[in-house]
Design a protein around this motif. Structure first.
Motif, mmCIF file in Angstrom:
data_model
loop_
_atom_site.group_PDB
_atom_site.id
_atom_site.type_symbol
_atom_site.label_atom_id
_atom_site.label_comp_id
_atom_site.label_asym_id
_atom_site.label_seq_id
_atom_site.Cartn_x
_atom_site.Cartn_y
_atom_site.Cartn_z
ATOM 1 N N GLN A 134 0.964 -1.333 0.022
ATOM 2 C CA GLN A 134 -0.037 0.041 -0.143
ATOM 3 C C GLN A 134 0.937 1.395 0.031
ATOM 4 O OE1 GLN A 134 -2.427 0.817 3.542
ATOM 5 N NE2 GLN A 134 -4.243 1.038 2.369
ATOM 6 N N GLN B 137 -10.096 8.442 0.923
ATOM 7 C CA GLN B 137 -10.083 6.895 1.228
ATOM 8 C C GLN B 137 -10.777 5.774 0.559
ATOM 9 O OE1 GLN B 137 -6.712 6.871 4.117
ATOM 10 N NE2 GLN B 137 -7.110 6.053 2.397
ATOM 11 N N GLN C 247 -12.297 6.622 -2.381
ATOM 12 C CA GLN C 247 -11.919 6.870 -3.842
ATOM 13 C C GLN C 247 -10.615 6.143 -4.228
ATOM 14 O OE1 GLN C 247 -12.261 10.693 -5.239
ATOM 15 N NE2 GLN C 247 -11.619 10.016 -7.319
ATOM 16 N N TYR C 248 -9.405 5.837 -3.071
ATOM 17 C CA TYR C 248 -8.266 5.405 -3.458
ATOM 18 C C TYR C 248 -8.082 4.466 -2.168
ATOM 19 C CZ TYR C 248 -8.116 9.052 -6.946
ATOM 20 O OH TYR C 248 -8.187 9.920 -7.948
ATOM 21 N N ASP D 136 -6.103 2.016 -1.775
ATOM 22 C CA ASP D 136 -4.553 1.374 -1.767
ATOM 23 C C ASP D 136 -3.697 2.387 -1.516
ATOM 24 O OD1 ASP D 136 -5.693 -0.857 -2.961
ATOM 25 O OD2 ASP D 136 -5.404 -0.419 -4.950
ATOM 26 N N VAL D 137 -4.043 3.710 -1.043
ATOM 27 C CA VAL D 137 -3.502 4.774 -0.503
ATOM 28 C C VAL D 137 -3.655 4.950 1.013
ATOM 29 C CG1 VAL D 137 -2.792 7.262 -0.624
ATOM 30 C CG2 VAL D 137 -3.177 6.012 -2.658
ATOM 31 N N ALA E 18 0.053 8.682 -6.746
ATOM 32 C CA ALA E 18 -0.775 9.074 -5.593
ATOM 33 C C ALA E 18 -0.587 10.440 -5.086
ATOM 34 C CB ALA E 18 -0.080 8.305 -4.510
ATOM 35 N N ALA F 61 -3.135 12.315 -7.458
ATOM 36 C CA ALA F 61 -4.333 12.048 -6.999
ATOM 37 C C ALA F 61 -4.967 12.789 -6.030
ATOM 38 C CB ALA F 61 -4.707 10.704 -6.830
ATOM 39 N N TRP G 204 -7.722 15.841 -5.847
ATOM 40 C CA TRP G 204 -8.725 15.640 -4.902
ATOM 41 C C TRP G 204 -8.939 17.021 -4.121
ATOM 42 C CZ3 TRP G 204 -8.626 15.508 0.456
ATOM 43 C CH2 TRP G 204 -10.016 15.240 1.076
#
Length: 300
Positions: free
Chosen positions: A93, A117, A119-120, A122-123, A280, A283, A287
């Motif tokens: 991650q 979180q 929406q993403y 894996d981050v 990441a 993104a 956001w």
């Protein structure tokens, strides 16, 4: 292989000494002696043929050339560190360290992070709060949020959130003395914050009552304490919008006057130039901009 690289140990000594502005502090960080740091920096200066530090009376200070070189060296170290992390953890991650000012983190950013979180997933986000300039932070970060625009060598930044100030108070406070005009603030306690010392005077001047004398003044060392005091009914603060929009929507705070809404410096996201292309980070920046844009046309 590029044979024009300077001695790498000397580069490490230079980066630490320049960042910490002290040979002794660099020696402690690198677990070497003061003399070793001094020797390595002298070796680097001789290799480069330039003076990186100005020396006077036992003190050292980065030269203009040294400052420009520091920015580029830090970029190079960041690129190496980022490439190493991605190589070592290709399937793990992704973790982002976000460094934000405390008030923005508590009242605007933190309540919305669940949306990112979702929406993403894996981050992984780690939120750290600080008011210090990004060039003086003790620990690394992937993205910082500060008021701006500012001068941050070695970083990419972009304004994303406008802000303006207007008087805010708890509904219960108006049961004692109503407020219809700016002059009615004379019956109330005004809440001041050391971090925004001129905010009230600026607002009162624009409201046409520069000489207004409030019933009392209460001072706090940080702005978020003044905000909490307003929610607890201790007085009236100058609250930032859209940061406090959620409290207004919930009825915890109200704006007793329609204006003036005084523009103040907004917020920028800031990220090291070396990691700007990280998906990441890209993104998260997008956001932030989308969330700010969604609130831009909101009215109280």
């Amino acid at each position: 292989m590029n044979t024009a690289l300077p001695p790498l140990n000397a580069l490490r000594a230079f980066e630490a000494a320049a960042r910490l502005e002290s040979f002794s502090a660099a020696a402690n960080e690198l677990f070497v002696t003061h003399g070793a740091v001094s020797k390595q920096i002298k070796q680097l200066e001789e290799w480069l043929g330039v003076k990186l530090f100005e020396r006077a009376g036992g003190r050292v200070k980065l030269s203009d050339t040294g400052w420009r070189y520091l920015v580029q060296v830090q970029d190079g170290f960041d690129i190496i560190a980022n490439a190493t992390a991605q190589l070592q953890q290709p399937n793990r991650q992704r973790r982002l360290v976000i460094n934000s000012t405390p008030t923005l983190a508590m009242h605007w950013l933190l309540p919305q992070l669940t949306g990112f979180q979702r929406q993403y997933p894996d981050v992984e986000l780690r939120l750290v709060t600080s008011d210090r300039d990004v060039t003086r932070l003790d620990s690394p970060f992937d993205l910082a949020i500060r008021r701006g625009p500012g001068d941050w060598p070695g970083y990419i930044s972009k304004p994303f959130l406008d802000e303006w100030e207007i008087p805010l108070c708890s509904p219960a406070l108006l049961e004692r003395h109503t407020i219809h005009t700016a002059a009615d603030l004379a019956h109330h306690t005004l809440l001041y914050a050391d971090t925004r010392p001129t905010a009230w005077q600026r607002w009162l001047t624009l409201a046409g009552v520069p000489e207004l004398k409030p019933a009392a003044i209460q001072q706090f060392d940080h702005f978020y304490l003044a905000l909490q005091a307003a929610m607890d009914g201790l007085g009236i603060t100058l609250g930032p919008l859209p940061m406090m929009q959620a409290e207004i929507d919930a009825g915890t705070l109200i704006a007793p006057l329609p204006g003036p809404a005084v523009p103040v410096r907004g917020y920028c996201w800031i990220t090291p130039r070396a990691v700007m292309d990280d998906p990441a980070i890209t993104a998260f920046c997008q956001w932030l901009e989308n969330r700010a844009a969604a609130l831009k046309d909101r009215s109280i």
